[in-house]
Design an enzyme around this catalytic site. Structure first.
Site, PDB file in Angstrom:
ATOM      1  N   HIS A 101       0.936  -1.164  -0.123  1.00  0.00           N
ATOM      2  CA  HIS A 101      -0.066   0.070  -0.195  1.00  0.00           C
ATOM      3  C   HIS A 101       0.698   1.263  -0.238  1.00  0.00           C
ATOM      4  O   HIS A 101       2.020   1.233   0.619  1.00  0.00           O
ATOM      5  CB  HIS A 101      -0.897   0.240   1.383  1.00  0.00           C
ATOM      6  CG  HIS A 101      -1.832  -1.086   1.639  1.00  0.00           C
ATOM      7  ND1 HIS A 101      -1.396  -2.177   2.254  1.00  0.00           N
ATOM      8  CD2 HIS A 101      -3.008  -1.033   1.344  1.00  0.00           C
ATOM      9  CE1 HIS A 101      -2.403  -2.935   2.581  1.00  0.00           C
ATOM     10  NE2 HIS A 101      -3.365  -2.274   2.022  1.00  0.00           N
ATOM     11  N   ASP A 104       2.281   2.031   3.536  1.00  0.00           N
ATOM     12  CA  ASP A 104       3.277   1.105   4.178  1.00  0.00           C
ATOM     13  C   ASP A 104       4.482   1.473   3.921  1.00  0.00           C
ATOM     14  O   ASP A 104       5.311   1.345   4.968  1.00  0.00           O
ATOM     15  CB  ASP A 104       3.124  -0.110   3.362  1.00  0.00           C
ATOM     16  CG  ASP A 104       1.811  -0.749   3.564  1.00  0.00           C
ATOM     17  OD1 ASP A 104       0.881  -0.478   4.400  1.00  0.00           O
ATOM     18  OD2 ASP A 104       1.574  -1.700   2.395  1.00  0.00           O
ATOM     19  N   GLU A 232     -10.845  -7.293  -3.777  1.00  0.00           N
ATOM     20  CA  GLU A 232     -10.665  -8.380  -2.718  1.00  0.00           C
ATOM     21  C   GLU A 232     -12.116  -8.548  -1.684  1.00  0.00           C
ATOM     22  O   GLU A 232     -12.004  -7.551  -0.932  1.00  0.00           O
ATOM     23  CB  GLU A 232      -9.398  -8.057  -2.124  1.00  0.00           C
ATOM     24  CG  GLU A 232      -9.181  -9.143  -0.907  1.00  0.00           C
ATOM     25  CD  GLU A 232      -7.754  -8.924  -0.207  1.00  0.00           C
ATOM     26  OE1 GLU A 232      -7.046  -8.542  -0.934  1.00  0.00           O
ATOM     27  OE2 GLU A 232      -7.495  -9.337   0.805  1.00  0.00           O
ATOM     28  N   GLU A 268      -8.701 -14.189  -0.589  1.00  0.00           N
ATOM     29  CA  GLU A 268      -7.877 -14.418   0.629  1.00  0.00           C
ATOM     30  C   GLU A 268      -8.711 -15.637   1.360  1.00  0.00           C
ATOM     31  O   GLU A 268      -9.816 -15.539   1.696  1.00  0.00           O
ATOM     32  CB  GLU A 268      -7.782 -13.159   1.338  1.00  0.00           C
ATOM     33  CG  GLU A 268      -7.212 -13.529   2.687  1.00  0.00           C
ATOM     34  CD  GLU A 268      -6.631 -12.216   3.468  1.00  0.00           C
ATOM     35  OE1 GLU A 268      -6.462 -11.404   3.141  1.00  0.00           O
ATOM     36  OE2 GLU A 268      -6.833 -12.414   4.828  1.00  0.00           O
ATOM     37  N   HIS A 271     -10.548 -14.357   4.604  1.00  0.00           N
ATOM     38  CA  HIS A 271     -11.883 -13.810   4.307  1.00  0.00           C
ATOM     39  C   HIS A 271     -12.795 -14.879   4.029  1.00  0.00           C
ATOM     40  O   HIS A 271     -13.818 -14.603   4.385  1.00  0.00           O
ATOM     41  CB  HIS A 271     -11.561 -12.746   3.258  1.00  0.00           C
ATOM     42  CG  HIS A 271     -10.540 -11.648   3.705  1.00  0.00           C
ATOM     43  ND1 HIS A 271      -9.897 -10.681   2.765  1.00  0.00           N
ATOM     44  CD2 HIS A 271      -9.760 -11.364   4.959  1.00  0.00           C
ATOM     45  CE1 HIS A 271      -9.270  -9.955   3.447  1.00  0.00           C
ATOM     46  NE2 HIS A 271      -8.999 -10.583   4.595  1.00  0.00           N
ATOM     47  N   ASP A 296      -4.555 -14.422  -1.887  1.00  0.00           N
ATOM     48  CA  ASP A 296      -4.186 -13.946  -0.626  1.00  0.00           C
ATOM     49  C   ASP A 296      -3.974 -15.022   0.279  1.00  0.00           C
ATOM     50  O   ASP A 296      -4.800 -15.522   0.654  1.00  0.00           O
ATOM     51  CB  ASP A 296      -4.651 -12.767   0.005  1.00  0.00           C
ATOM     52  CG  ASP A 296      -4.160 -11.213  -0.442  1.00  0.00           C
ATOM     53  OD1 ASP A 296      -3.628 -11.331  -1.501  1.00  0.00           O
ATOM     54  OD2 ASP A 296      -4.606 -10.372   0.331  1.00  0.00           O
ATOM     55  N   ASP A 307      -9.823 -11.597  11.732  1.00  0.00           N
ATOM     56  CA  ASP A 307      -8.998 -12.039  10.515  1.00  0.00           C
ATOM     57  C   ASP A 307      -7.860 -12.279  11.398  1.00  0.00           C
ATOM     58  O   ASP A 307      -7.022 -11.322  11.431  1.00  0.00           O
ATOM     59  CB  ASP A 307      -8.868 -10.863   9.704  1.00  0.00           C
ATOM     60  CG  ASP A 307      -8.341 -11.150   8.287  1.00  0.00           C
ATOM     61  OD1 ASP A 307      -8.077 -12.284   7.955  1.00  0.00           O
ATOM     62  OD2 ASP A 307      -8.098 -10.244   7.510  1.00  0.00           O
ATOM     63  N   ASP A 309      -5.153 -13.789  10.001  1.00  0.00           N
ATOM     64  CA  ASP A 309      -4.127 -13.574   8.974  1.00  0.00           C
ATOM     65  C   ASP A 309      -2.738 -14.260   9.373  1.00  0.00           C
ATOM     66  O   ASP A 309      -1.555 -14.031   9.124  1.00  0.00           O
ATOM     67  CB  ASP A 309      -3.620 -12.241   8.606  1.00  0.00           C
ATOM     68  CG  ASP A 309      -4.507 -11.607   7.852  1.00  0.00           C
ATOM     69  OD1 ASP A 309      -5.453 -11.992   6.974  1.00  0.00           O
ATOM     70  OD2 ASP A 309      -4.512 -10.119   7.699  1.00  0.00           O
ATOM     71  N   ASP A 339      -0.431 -12.704   2.397  1.00  0.00           N
ATOM     72  CA  ASP A 339      -1.071 -11.636   3.175  1.00  0.00           C
ATOM     73  C   ASP A 339      -1.439 -12.191   4.697  1.00  0.00           C
ATOM     74  O   ASP A 339      -2.287 -12.392   5.256  1.00  0.00           O
ATOM     75  CB  ASP A 339      -2.323 -11.142   2.811  1.00  0.00           C
ATOM     76  CG  ASP A 339      -3.054  -9.788   3.268  1.00  0.00           C
ATOM     77  OD1 ASP A 339      -2.430  -9.496   4.434  1.00  0.00           O
ATOM     78  OD2 ASP A 339      -4.136  -9.514   3.023  1.00  0.00           O
TER      79      ASP A 339
HETATM   80 CO   LIG Z   1      -5.732  -9.818   1.790  1.00  0.00          CO
HETATM   81 CO   LIG Z   2      -7.087 -10.783   5.967  1.00  0.00          CO
END
Ligand SMILES: [Co+2]
Ligand SMILES: [Co+2]
Ligand SMILES: [Co+2]
Ligand SMILES: [Co+2]
Ligand SMILES: [Co+2]
Ligand SMILES: [Co+2]
Ligand SMILES: [Co+2]
Ligand SMILES: [Co+2]
Lengths: 437, 437, 437, 437
Positions: A101, A104, A232, A268, A271, A296, A307, A309, A339
């Site tokens: 991003h 970031d 996404e 993802e 998700h 992802d 999430d 991750d 991700d």
């Molecule tokens: Co993602």
């Molecule tokens: Co996520």
């Protein structure tokens, strides 16, 4: 070349019997599976936000991450040093791609103009490092959710200025992505959703979101960016309910607003499960619509409702992903984008290596298992055979739209009852998968 | 007229201070709210399956229902007696509508032909009773999931014969619905989904489902049935994953296969929450697409993961439903259909009255509260005001598709930062709702 | 010996490369792992209810199971034939144990006396078959939830007669279990819970439940039954909330009523996850209290909210189970009991073999993996090392209850800050597990 | 007196018809219900952490809170100014109590000694303000989870120094609480749990947790603090699994380690639902054990899997809470503590007033409704009547532990079948509740 991770060598393939936590056990990048190398199949990508910009804080505590290259300042030189650390990481890991991003990689300035300038300074380092290492940008994106200006959403904000600001930010992020030769650009819906329906005009917000994406499509054409636009899905968090909640919601939205030709999905795993779907369901739903672009790759904790991750380590999950991806003929512009973030308690730089090595090995195994299952042929034969009755005269008539209910009645009434069903053999098929794991 | 519920009088309106469990406290059918009576607004409908055909068994135990009119036989006369009991119930309750599946009302025969004949015999009673009482059929449907022939689905079965049999069953059920002057016909996806993706060709199954619905659309035209076709989303149960999982999935499917002009949605509260959405979300999503047709009014237990189909008693839920329904201008062919069942432990006939009275009172209160909130105007004013910035020159340009990212950047760059956001005031609005409850 | 499954041979070990769905790939019963054979370690048990008495119905449809030995009658000879089919299955599968409820094996009569007599007739066949085959009874139990008399619970029913009837049923089931040389007797809470708190005196119901268990403890002593009493937690279904919801709830209940010395836990994987816990959590919680007795080996679908009771095939799950079980020194009276059912679409007898073979292979792999991880030693060394600071003088003082807050303050105040933490290394450990899978 | 909220007057009771968002509609503090005023019944408490120290950030974005009294510095004077703002808030709101963690109120210093000193400086302001306003401390606590030193837990950390530091922090927080005349001290398990079982010795960690609590019990005695010790269950977040997951887990833990006499429970609604229980279940479970002390009054979003800590506005929820609390005879040292936060989008000071006014009104209504239901008597009569069969000779024998299974069999065998059950009347009782709402 060894400034930031001095104790970590280039990660090499040690094979399944290696007990070295800093060697791949299964990911041998140049090994050929089918018609491609593992590297070409998997197109691994490291995400900048979790791996280089996440302090490992959580809602109950401060960040824990120890990152020796970070002097804690919000300065451009600090961001540039982080960029060089990142590329050293990509290179030692052997990841051919990365994703980021705008916010970031470079500090947000006091004005948008200043933020643009900060970004440009870091992008220069990216360009140099890409050239030096051969690492490429899988996709870029803009952070349209962290700043309080986006509290009510960006494209769906009731505040017109938030929409405008977001538009300017996306414009810049697209330019930068184009400039870096990025293979795509991703729209994740950040805060495009609502906290309560009581204060929300959902229809008007969705109209605005569609307008926003059309603006991006127009600008893409204007600047000649030919990468893929990804959308996404995620069902919730940070908002109570995100508009792009799952594959079906995204496809329905894209169809409603004539955007489907311009977008593919970036799915993802975590998700998918938050939305109540297996990752494989989402993949097949997207593939069925010709709309799967990239993934992802991570995993959620099925007992937690947010999430997490986490890095994917389940061979079942990676096998399912790769069965779908091989089934659609592999990635074109997309890839396996991690991700994923290390746990807050895994706060040292070395944990970043463990995490990515584990994820890459898990996907390498998933690829090998999926390839073997496909080569074996029993699974797909079973499925084909299961629908055999449809390859009849009547089946063809129905499938081609030439039958009527009257005709169906005339067929079944004299028979009185349908032909017997065959067992679905779920348990046998689950065992078959285990033969390859 | 008092054959089956001899101790139960016609349920009358006793007002909010009544302590008689067999009187309405809030549902006064002829009371006028806005431009319609409560009866016209709410169009209550009783479902045959739960209220007259459900033995109140569960996966761990046998049925408990005590139904004096049921001799336990699978005979047509028994079914006809049940039909008369049902109409006595509708009449005493004052429900203007009912809904049924073919197999709820008449026993399945040894052949389809026999099943058709059994159905015809009961439909005769329905016709007589409709004429006698004035109660109308809200919608009919066919049960395409209970018989083992549908174990793998009906329209999405790999067994062509199951598809054909289902087609013949739908044909008959549509004819019967038409014959009874039904206001609509509903497709709920029974077992249209999968138990495992390992044995499933999802794309081919969805193609078949679309063909099936097109066949029904064609036949509807052929017989001149002008009622509404409803599709009812549900995410899971009995299958692991149903194709019509939620509003977005249904709309995406309908759009994909050019079916959207022919269908409206019948949204059920408990299915909404099982899919991870508030009922209000699903209602607004459907209304935004011009696709809300009717509702299955019930409630789930938010702590249980299956469809509990409980009678709705939360005034918050009914208020939210009625805010949406009044907001779209009220029902046309649809209504408030109690797809709800008494608990297995509430096994006596009188419990059926308690349950429906409670649900009707809850919706009557929801209607009154929603009407008062709308009349008060503060809630909608707040929402309108919240989007005020969009009613500017730039807002209009964006909304009409005449802006560009370059223009947005030119607008925001000199400003440097977006105008301040206003508070979303969620707590104030939640308190506002409570002012009316 | 081949009356009921004529096409199925005795299931033999074919090894990992076998592609024969009717051979074990990993379960070689006489192979020695550590100090025991696989057969001794795993003590596999087949459940009568799912495998021989479940018609494979669900709340939306009739049973699908095709069981050639079942003439559909509710007669004792039919039950006896089923018993012989069951033992042929146990024998061909090579399962050393089985488990049953009273009502699975023999038809319920018109009176309790008749039910007792029916049970006795089938138990005679069990005795003969046990003698013939060497298959043993892991545990027996009574079904206190299917009959409508138990709609409000059995031991926790507001109806005293339901309690009394349940007591008489447990008495008989204990006698029969004793007579068959059963290794244990299990109490699963059926409907011991509530549908709504509005009509429930929770405290009085829990008192009754405790009294009920004390009655059983007394009777056990009286008849000299020395098998283990198990209590099996489950959080919900069929009731909205079961009292024995998870390990902690059971232990708290047992401690409250002085029952802990008399009971061990029988933990089921799917019940653990329904309660929001990993199976490994429940196992460790029980082991920590010295209360793990046996396991019901199955798996749930993490995306579904009901007890799917699927056969376990995940090597991750079986590895976790076996890490715990090996860690506590293995089973004594308990075993790996497949409280699992084939899917409704897997309706043929052969599916029962596929399902059990898959589950047994999965547990055999889990055992081998767990044993290898323990032998490797890195995992347990890591954990031990992680707590090393506690093996200090101060650590010992605290652990033995000889420290004070004042002392802790005196220790830390001068230091000002705690010694640094070490990384939790979750990702490295997850990778380590994958080295063995 | 009007330094910080100049536009907000003292919140007064305006009655149900008031449309002023800054007036109570239902909370009339001096109104008498039963034998106490509303103020005495409800004992409302404002939490310092959410209302005065939460920046309203979330994992996806920076804080949004606008707090004019906060100069953004980490200084003691800033903390003291915040303290005065807080007391102005308590006073204008009319909340008789507040609650805090050590680190909410004063900045953490570079050493523990410095943190102690900072805390002392703010506590001086608290003392003055308590004296000035009459507002009292419901309970104090220590934050043992935010600082990275507690990443692996505090009392359950593998790092002995974290335990020692936590001990010193609790010692100080208890002293301060005692000094301020606090009515209690709360232990919420912060990070006492695990991120993965792979690196965790659960048994050893639980032993340490018990030791920690015993140290606190000893010190309480030593300093003569007579307030109540509360333990607050929560199942997950921030850790994957917290040891104090729910009421049963806490009670089991307390019983195991002989701590039950020293602790009562502080139950939070949102934690109850995250653990899969209704708040009413947790309340009754605690009351049944004589262990309910206080409540953290908030609400969760049943569709979200994290602790949303929203202000309670559902009259159903508050009625259920008050039915339980009135049923146990009301609070002694505990109260209704709003452990709730405004949404991130409700970022202005005025939102804090809206939120608390709404929560206080909701609980005032819940109290009135619950009182009316109890006064009406029908609900409790129904429950009593439901267990009537137990008030027989046999029932008494069983309840007093004087029956045997043999006796039960002798009773029921001749009868053959149990007496009929009565309907549970769930729907009628739900309607009854609605009569009062
Ligand atoms: Co993602
Ligand atoms: Co996520
Ligand atoms: Co429905
Ligand atoms: Co439903
Ligand atoms: Co079980
Ligand atoms: Co189970
Ligand atoms: Co709390
Ligand atoms: Co909370």
């Amino acid at each position: 070349m060894s400034e930031f991770f001095p104790e970590v060598p280039k990660i090499v393939y040690g094979g399944p019997t290696s007990r070295n936590p800093l060697e791949f056990k299964h990911y041998n990048p140049d090994e050929v599976i089918g018609d491609k190398t593992l590297k070409e199949h998997l197109r691994f990508s490291v995400v900048y936000w979790h791996t280089f910009s996440n302090p490992l804080s959580d809602p109950f505590g401060a960040g824990t991450a120890v990152r020796p290259w970070d002097d804690g300042s919000n300065s451009v030189p600090n961001a540039q040093r982080k960029a060089r650390a990142a590329f050293e990481f990509f290179e030692k890991l052997g990841a051919p791609f990365y994703a980021f991003h705008d916010r970031d990689v470079a500090p947000e300035g006091k004005t948008l103009r200043e933020s643009h300038a900060n970004l440009d300074e870091v992008v220069k380092v990216f360009k140099d490092e890409q050239a030096r290492t051969g690492v490429k940008l899988l996709w870029g994106t803009a952070n349209l959710f962290s700043n309080p200006r986006y509290m009510h959403g960006a494209a769906t904000s009731p505040n017109l200025d938030a929409f405008a600001y977001a538009g300017a930010q996306v414009k810049k992020a697209m330019e930068v992505t184009h400039d870096l030769g990025g293979g795509g650009y991703t729209f994740w819906g950040g805060r495009e959703g609502y906290s309560t329906l009581l204060n929300t005009d959902m229809k008007r917000e969705l109209d605005h979101l569609a307008r926003f994406l059309h603006l991006a499509v127009d600008y893409k054409k204007q600047i000649g960016f030919t990468g893929t636009f990804y959308i996404e899905p995620k069902p919730k968090e940070p908002t109570k309910h995100q508009y792009d909640s799952d594959t079906a919601a995204c496809l329905n939205f894209l169809r409603t607003y004539d955007l489907l030709p311009h977008f593919k999905l970036n799915l993802e795993s975590n998700h998918a499960t938050l939305a109540g779907h297996e990752m494989m369901h989402e993949l097949e739903a997207a593939i069925g619509a010709g709309a799967l672009g990239s993934i992802d790759a991570n995993t959620g904790d099925p007992l937690l409702g947010w999430d997490t991750d986490q890095f994917p380590t389940s061979i079942y999950l990676t096998t399912q992903c790769m069965l779908c991806i091989l089934g659609m003929g592999g990635f074109t512009t997309g890839g396996v984008n991690f991700d994923a973030k290390v746990r807050r308690e895994s706060f040292e730089p070395i944990d970043l290596f463990h995490a990515h090595i584990g994820g890459m090995d898990a996907f390498a195994r998933g690829l090998k298992v999926a390839h073997a299952i496909i080569a074996d042929g029993r699974l797909s034969s079973f499925v084909t055979e299961r629908y055999r009755s449809w390859d009849s005269e009547l089946g063809r008539r129905i499938e081609s739209g030439n039958a009527t209910l009257t005709e169906l009645e005339a067929y079944i009434l004299p028979k009185g009852e349908a032909n017997k069903n065959a067992s679905g053999r779920q348990e046998m098929l689950e065992n078959l998968i285990n033969e390859f794991i």
